[in-house]
Write a protein that holds these residues in place. Structure first.
Motif, PDB file in Angstrom:
ATOM      1  N   ALA A  54       0.854  -1.497   0.161  1.00  0.00           N
ATOM      2  CA  ALA A  54       0.021   0.020  -0.137  1.00  0.00           C
ATOM      3  C   ALA A  54       0.754   1.136  -0.020  1.00  0.00           C
ATOM      4  CB  ALA A  54      -1.021   0.049   1.246  1.00  0.00           C
ATOM      5  N   ARG A  55       2.170   1.121   0.422  1.00  0.00           N
ATOM      6  CA  ARG A  55       2.961   2.211   0.717  1.00  0.00           C
ATOM      7  C   ARG A  55       3.895   2.503  -0.516  1.00  0.00           C
ATOM      8  NH1 ARG A  55       3.011   5.035   5.519  1.00  0.00           N
ATOM      9  NH2 ARG A  55       1.527   4.040   7.004  1.00  0.00           N
ATOM     10  N   PHE A  56       3.884   1.321  -1.631  1.00  0.00           N
ATOM     11  CA  PHE A  56       4.851   1.644  -2.844  1.00  0.00           C
ATOM     12  C   PHE A  56       4.397   0.948  -3.925  1.00  0.00           C
ATOM     13  CE2 PHE A  56       8.387   0.140  -5.460  1.00  0.00           C
ATOM     14  CZ  PHE A  56       8.941   1.465  -5.670  1.00  0.00           C
ATOM     15  N   GLU A  57       3.918  -0.390  -3.786  1.00  0.00           N
ATOM     16  CA  GLU A  57       3.461  -0.839  -5.259  1.00  0.00           C
ATOM     17  C   GLU A  57       2.060  -0.299  -5.543  1.00  0.00           C
ATOM     18  OE1 GLU A  57       3.255  -5.360  -6.811  1.00  0.00           O
ATOM     19  OE2 GLU A  57       4.375  -4.889  -4.961  1.00  0.00           O
ATOM     20  N   ALA A  58       1.291  -0.223  -4.747  1.00  0.00           N
ATOM     21  CA  ALA A  58      -0.160   0.272  -5.090  1.00  0.00           C
ATOM     22  C   ALA A  58      -0.017   1.947  -5.588  1.00  0.00           C
ATOM     23  CB  ALA A  58      -1.030   0.258  -3.863  1.00  0.00           C
ATOM     24  N   PRO A  59       0.690   2.789  -5.021  1.00  0.00           N
ATOM     25  CA  PRO A  59       0.762   4.101  -5.513  1.00  0.00           C
ATOM     26  C   PRO A  59       1.654   4.202  -6.914  1.00  0.00           C
ATOM     27  CG  PRO A  59       1.931   4.102  -3.584  1.00  0.00           C
ATOM     28  CD  PRO A  59       1.250   2.689  -3.505  1.00  0.00           C
ATOM     29  N   LEU A  60       2.597   3.120  -7.140  1.00  0.00           N
ATOM     30  CA  LEU A  60       3.319   3.255  -8.140  1.00  0.00           C
ATOM     31  C   LEU A  60       2.350   2.386  -9.151  1.00  0.00           C
ATOM     32  CD1 LEU A  60       7.059   2.324  -8.946  1.00  0.00           C
ATOM     33  CD2 LEU A  60       5.285   0.808  -9.913  1.00  0.00           C
ATOM     34  N   LEU A  61       1.609   1.602  -8.936  1.00  0.00           N
ATOM     35  CA  LEU A  61       0.712   1.318 -10.142  1.00  0.00           C
ATOM     36  C   LEU A  61      -0.378   2.335 -10.470  1.00  0.00           C
ATOM     37  CD1 LEU A  61      -0.425  -1.652 -11.089  1.00  0.00           C
ATOM     38  CD2 LEU A  61      -2.137  -1.307  -9.688  1.00  0.00           C
ATOM     39  N   ALA A  62      -0.590   3.255  -9.439  1.00  0.00           N
ATOM     40  CA  ALA A  62      -1.848   4.221  -9.821  1.00  0.00           C
ATOM     41  C   ALA A  62      -0.947   5.384 -11.095  1.00  0.00           C
ATOM     42  CB  ALA A  62      -2.226   4.848  -8.826  1.00  0.00           C
ATOM     43  N   TRP A  63       0.217   5.465 -10.412  1.00  0.00           N
ATOM     44  CA  TRP A  63       1.097   6.495 -11.439  1.00  0.00           C
ATOM     45  C   TRP A  63       1.321   5.687 -12.832  1.00  0.00           C
ATOM     46  CZ3 TRP A  63       4.953  10.583  -9.510  1.00  0.00           C
ATOM     47  CH2 TRP A  63       4.410  11.136  -8.549  1.00  0.00           C
ATOM     48  N   LEU A  64       1.459   4.290 -12.880  1.00  0.00           N
ATOM     49  CA  LEU A  64       1.809   3.712 -13.985  1.00  0.00           C
ATOM     50  C   LEU A  64       0.571   3.896 -15.036  1.00  0.00           C
ATOM     51  CD1 LEU A  64       3.656   0.640 -13.146  1.00  0.00           C
ATOM     52  CD2 LEU A  64       4.340   2.310 -14.887  1.00  0.00           C
ATOM     53  N   MET A  65      -0.762   3.727 -14.280  1.00  0.00           N
ATOM     54  CA  MET A  65      -1.845   3.854 -15.108  1.00  0.00           C
ATOM     55  C   MET A  65      -2.116   5.479 -15.631  1.00  0.00           C
ATOM     56  SD  MET A  65      -4.771   1.804 -13.010  1.00  0.00           S
ATOM     57  CE  MET A  65      -6.209   2.230 -14.309  1.00  0.00           C
ATOM     58  N   ASP A  66      -1.795   6.303 -15.005  1.00  0.00           N
ATOM     59  CA  ASP A  66      -2.055   7.581 -15.216  1.00  0.00           C
ATOM     60  C   ASP A  66      -1.123   7.883 -16.444  1.00  0.00           C
ATOM     61  OD1 ASP A  66      -3.900   8.588 -13.586  1.00  0.00           O
ATOM     62  OD2 ASP A  66      -2.485   9.469 -12.166  1.00  0.00           O
ATOM     63  N   ALA A  67       0.263   7.466 -16.467  1.00  0.00           N
ATOM     64  CA  ALA A  67       1.302   7.486 -17.640  1.00  0.00           C
ATOM     65  C   ALA A  67       0.747   6.834 -18.831  1.00  0.00           C
ATOM     66  CB  ALA A  67       2.524   7.121 -17.000  1.00  0.00           C
ATOM     67  N   TRP A  68       0.351   5.678 -18.640  1.00  0.00           N
ATOM     68  CA  TRP A  68      -0.317   4.815 -19.737  1.00  0.00           C
ATOM     69  C   TRP A  68      -1.305   5.690 -20.680  1.00  0.00           C
ATOM     70  CZ3 TRP A  68       2.482   1.397 -22.212  1.00  0.00           C
ATOM     71  CH2 TRP A  68       3.148   0.284 -21.610  1.00  0.00           C
ATOM     72  N   SER A 203       7.518   4.208   0.358  1.00  0.00           N
ATOM     73  CA  SER A 203       8.281   3.450   0.953  1.00  0.00           C
ATOM     74  C   SER A 203       8.011   1.732   0.988  1.00  0.00           C
ATOM     75  CB  SER A 203       8.579   3.826   2.393  1.00  0.00           C
ATOM     76  OG  SER A 203       9.242   3.000   3.182  1.00  0.00           O
ATOM     77  N   ASN A 204       8.909   1.279   0.456  1.00  0.00           N
ATOM     78  CA  ASN A 204       8.864  -0.438   0.833  1.00  0.00           C
ATOM     79  C   ASN A 204       9.732  -1.029   1.653  1.00  0.00           C
ATOM     80  OD1 ASN A 204      11.320  -0.106  -0.811  1.00  0.00           O
ATOM     81  ND2 ASN A 204      10.786  -1.968  -1.948  1.00  0.00           N
TER      82      ASN A 204
END
Length: 226
Positions: A54-68, A203-204
């Motif tokens: 929830a503190r690293f992979e999930a927010p990074l996933l959301a940013w990836l979706m925005d970038a795509w 943070s992970n």
């Protein structure tokens, strides 16, 4: 309803990416006695869900979706590289690369994805795509809202961890369902937090996971690949 159907497909344990072959260090935690029952399993998986996913992979996933969705392939590449760099052991890195590779192959051949203009070419252009990069590409291409995609991604991870625990601890099927019900109830709030978490607060830092994963690499007998 079509985006929901696509999301169910992405989050399904039937997705042929090999997720079921990995425990992400849980197998060593069982071997060492750190996890030995339902309560210990809930603590282990719950802590990883909150402090790692929830503190690293999930927010990074959301940013990836925005970038795509925004056509920002440079940001996709940068976020993918950041995720690969965050994998602290050979096993964890090999896991996300293998799952990413398998999902890219699937999507490239799947008419529901490859027929969308430009998406197949963009995805194949990513150098060594990690699993979140490939998964987020499908979610963005299929117009799945991020507030649905991120919780589903966390749920898929949780389900895989619980099923690994059912086999490795071992636990009964009813215990597995109790864990899914209890830990799954935490996902909506964690996903909402991930959606607004600034990048400088990602943070992970979960040293227990790193130690478990590194020790799993030399574990004598193993059911899982990580």
């Amino acid at each position: 309803m079509l985006p929901l159907m696509r999301l169910l497909q992405l989050a399904s344990p039937a997705l042929p990416v090999g997720a079921y072959t990995y425990s992400q260090g849980l197998e060593w935690a069982v071997e060492s006695g750190t996890v030995r029952d339902e309560a210990g399993t809930a603590r282990w998986i719950g802590d990883l869900l909150e402090w790692n996913l929830a503190r690293f992979e999930a927010p990074l996933l959301a940013w990836l979706m925005d970038a795509w969705a925004g056509g920002d392939d440079a940001s996709v590449a940068a976020l993918n590289a950041d995720f690969l760099a965050s994998r602290e052991t050979d096993e964890l890195r090999a896991e996300t690369v293998q799952m990413g590779y398998s999902l890219v192959r699937l999507l490239a051949d799947l008419d529901a994805f490859s027929a969308l203009p430009g998406w197949r070419t963009r995805l194949l252009a990513v150098d060594e795509p990690a699993f979140p990069a490939a998964w987020s590409a499908a979610a963005a291409a299929w117009a799945i809202p991020a507030d649905m995609a991120v919780p589903a991604y966390l749920w898929a991870w949780l389900e895989n961890q619980v099923m690994a625990a059912v086999k490795a601890v071992p636990l009964g099927q009813s215990a597995g369902q109790r864990l899914l019900a209890t830990l799954g109830a935490r996902i909506p709030a964690l996903a909402a937090q991930a959606a607004v978490l600034p990048a400088d607060q990602w943070s992970n830092f979960t040293p227990g996971l790193a130690l478990a994963s590194s020790r799993h690499e030399t574990q004598y007998t193993r059911l899982f690949r990580s």
